[in-house]
Design an enzyme around this catalytic site. Structure first.
Site, short mmCIF file in Angstrom:
data_model
loop_
_atom_site.label_atom_id
_atom_site.label_comp_id
_atom_site.label_asym_id
_atom_site.label_seq_id
_atom_site.Cartn_x
_atom_site.Cartn_y
_atom_site.Cartn_z
N GLN A 33 46.34 39.07 40.36
CA GLN A 33 45.23 38.74 39.47
C GLN A 33 45.74 38.21 38.11
O GLN A 33 45.18 37.29 37.55
CB GLN A 33 44.33 39.97 39.26
CG GLN A 33 43.23 39.79 38.24
CD GLN A 33 42.16 38.80 38.68
OE1 GLN A 33 42.09 38.42 39.85
NE2 GLN A 33 41.35 38.36 37.74
N GLU A 34 46.81 38.82 37.61
CA GLU A 34 47.28 38.47 36.27
C GLU A 34 47.92 37.08 36.22
O GLU A 34 47.66 36.31 35.31
CB GLU A 34 48.30 39.51 35.79
CG GLU A 34 47.72 40.89 35.49
CD GLU A 34 46.94 40.93 34.19
OE1 GLU A 34 46.96 39.93 33.43
OE2 GLU A 34 46.29 41.96 33.92
N SER A 35 48.80 36.79 37.17
CA SER A 35 49.61 35.57 37.04
C SER A 35 49.79 34.82 38.35
O SER A 35 50.48 33.80 38.37
CB SER A 35 51.01 35.96 36.54
OG SER A 35 51.66 36.72 37.55
N TYR A 66 37.62 41.86 36.58
CA TYR A 66 38.97 42.36 36.84
C TYR A 66 38.94 43.64 37.67
O TYR A 66 39.68 43.79 38.63
CB TYR A 66 39.64 42.60 35.49
CG TYR A 66 41.12 42.91 35.54
CD1 TYR A 66 42.07 41.89 35.52
CD2 TYR A 66 41.58 44.22 35.56
CE1 TYR A 66 43.42 42.16 35.53
CE2 TYR A 66 42.93 44.51 35.57
CZ TYR A 66 43.85 43.47 35.55
OH TYR A 66 45.19 43.75 35.57
#
Ligand SMILES: [Zn+2]
Length: 520
Positions: free
Chosen positions: A135-137, A231
């Site tokens: 999800q982050e990168s 998120y």
């Protein structure tokens, strides 16, 4: 993490619509008019059934279905007129689903070994670390957000420093970056006693937004920031995928065809068996199963765990060689796929396969949705966030149970300056599986139910009032809770958006007078 603005700016695409007069006219003819027509059709159909209802979208991260599979279930389901969720449930329960998923998604993620090492070191499931990184990168070690979050785990410079890393140096090292991220999420999981959602919210928005500063703490909640709300849904979904060994989500095309054939074969068998049971009833010579279903002689049917699909239920029973516990499992799983909510650290899903009624209804005989939304869920009120939806309506408008259940609260919320909620007299209904609804600000004398009562969906329970800490107008404060009141979530997916109030054209009957703290 802590990268709200940066990430949002990065993801938003800019849209610019320029319409001249002609363009607008065309838009009106091809888009707006059909929309209005379909709206009227919808309203007409709905007012016939006497209630307004909405489909609950799928929240089920716990049981998230990989996209390519969902497509297969839907396509095959349409072909054989079998609900897609039944096909999905049969597929999950009948056979070796987990290994099948592993071979469907053959590739593991980049840096897989590092996630496993870091997970072991800090006591965090490596699958969760993969999910955060996804999800982050999307596993890009060079990712830099507008807010300055760095690398695979999107560490802010302060987070790098906490982990003893140089924000402009070794914080970019994928191995060190993953270890620092693991340490961070481990800390939050400990802080929130294993509650995954709060821990993720803290990772994304910072712990101060979740539970206040350490010297001024408050009960934790997921802040109503769209990115954070998104998120805490997406990461658990990826987590479930990685737990099942789905790797990077890339599908093996040969395997997908294999699964399609399997699902088709199940669907054709079920359709054939269903027809047999259906026809037997039509011809006045029902099969034993159809008789049992009608008389509720089967234990699982009697207990309400199976039997919701009529002849298709009998087809399932035949498919599973009369194993009714399997049929019950399939129907339960199917309900879970239809509408389920899971926001709990324990990983226990709350299932709600159905629809809720808009709780404020007007009109005699045939009821319809009443009132307007004067304050939405998530509104920032300075010292707290509004965790319900306010439906303004004239004093005395009936309040209905949004869903069947057992009344477990009916009492006055004492008014005090330290209590910003001030529900007045309020009622809580338990719908099972940890799902509850709360109704506030109702005049005591209007409340028709007491603790222990079972109510039907659409049963009048009280009237709209202004009891408690209310604004100038009478309204119902309505909340939806999951996980046995641990999480107060947005009611919109359950009851619909409603109509926003037009304050300038407010019906005077909505008004009382500006007053706080009435208890009547
Ligand atoms: Zn409210």
């Amino acid at each position: 993490m802590l990268a709200i603005r940066g990430k949002i700016a990065k993801r938003r695409k800019k849209h610019l619509f320029l319409f001249g007069g002609i363009g607008f006219f065309i838009l009106f003819v091809i888009v707006v008019i059909p929309m209005l027509i379909s709206l009227f059709v919808f309203l007409a159909v709905d007012s016939n059934s006497g209630s307004y209802s909405y489909d609950i979208p799928l929240f089920g991260y716990q049981d998230a279905i990989p996209g390519p599979l969902k497509q297969i279930y839907e396509e095959v389901g349409r072909q054989y007129h079998i609900p897609w969720n039944i096909l999905a449930a049969v597929h999950k329960i009948d056979g070796d689903y987990l290994n099948e998923m592993k071979s469907l998604f053959p590739n593991d993620v980049p840096f897989a070994q590092v996630f496993h090492e870091a997970g072991a070191k800090y006591g965090v499931d490596p699958a969760l670390l993969k999910a955060i990184a996804k999800q982050e990168s999307n596993f890009n070690p060079k990712e830099l957000s507008h807010a300055g979050a760095r690398g695979i785990m999107q560490l802010m410079p302060a987070n790098c420093q906490e982990a003893g890393l140089d924000p402009n140096g070794d914080c970019w090292d994928p191995v060190k970056n993953i270890h620092a991220g693991a340490q961070e999420i481990a800390r939050y999981l400990k802080k929130y006693q294993g509650n995954l959602i709060f821990a993720l919210a803290a990772y994304n928005a910072g712990p101060a937004r979740v539970s206040g500063m350490d010297d001024n703490p408050r009960p934790p909640e997921v802040p109503p920031i769209p990115e954070t709300q998104d998120y805490v849904k997406k990461v658990p979904m990826y987590y479930e995928q990685f737990k099942k060994g789905m790797g990077d989500g890339k599908v093996d095309p040969a395997k997908i065809e294999e699964i399609r054939k399997k699902v088709e074969s199940v669907a054709s068998k079920l359709a054939e068996k269903r027809k047999k049971h259906e026809d037997s009833s039509k011809q006045g010579n029902p099969t034993a199963c159809m008789v049992e279903l009608k008389k509720k002689t089967v234990k699982e049917v009697k207990e309400g765990k199976a039997g919701n699909y009529g002849a298709l239920t009998c087809a399932l029973a035949e498919y599973f060689s009369e194993s009714w516990s399997k049929v019950a499992q399939v129907e339960e799983q199917a309900q879970l796929y239809l509408g389920s909510v899971m926001l709990t650290g324990s990983g226990k899903p709350v299932s709600f396969g159905g629809r809720m009624l808009w709780p404020v209804q007007v009109g005699g005989g045939v009821h319809k949705q009443g009132g307007c939304v004067s304050s939405p869920y998530g509104q920032n009120r300075g010292t707290y966030y509004h965790r319900g939806v306010d439906i303004s309506a004239p004093m005395g408008t009936p309040v209905f149970a949004a869903e069947a259940g057992k009344v477990y609260i009916s009492k006055a919320d004492p008014i005090s300056l330290s209590d910003p909620i001030g529900f007045g007299w309020y009622v809580g209904i338990d719908h099972g599986n940890g799902l509850t609804t709360w109704y506030g600000h109702m005049p005591r004398k209007s409340v028709l139910v007491k603790v222990g009562d079972y109510v039907q969906k659409g049963q009048k329970i009280a009237e709209v009032g202004r009891n408690g800490m209310t604004d100038t107008q009478a309204h119902l404060h309505f909340e939806v809770h999951i996980n046995q009141d641990r999480d107060r979530i947005d009611p919109t997916p359950f009851i619909g958006k409603g109509v926003p109030c037009n304050r300038s054209k407010f019906d005077p009957s909505y008004y009382t007078h500006p007053i706080y703290g009435v208890n009547e």
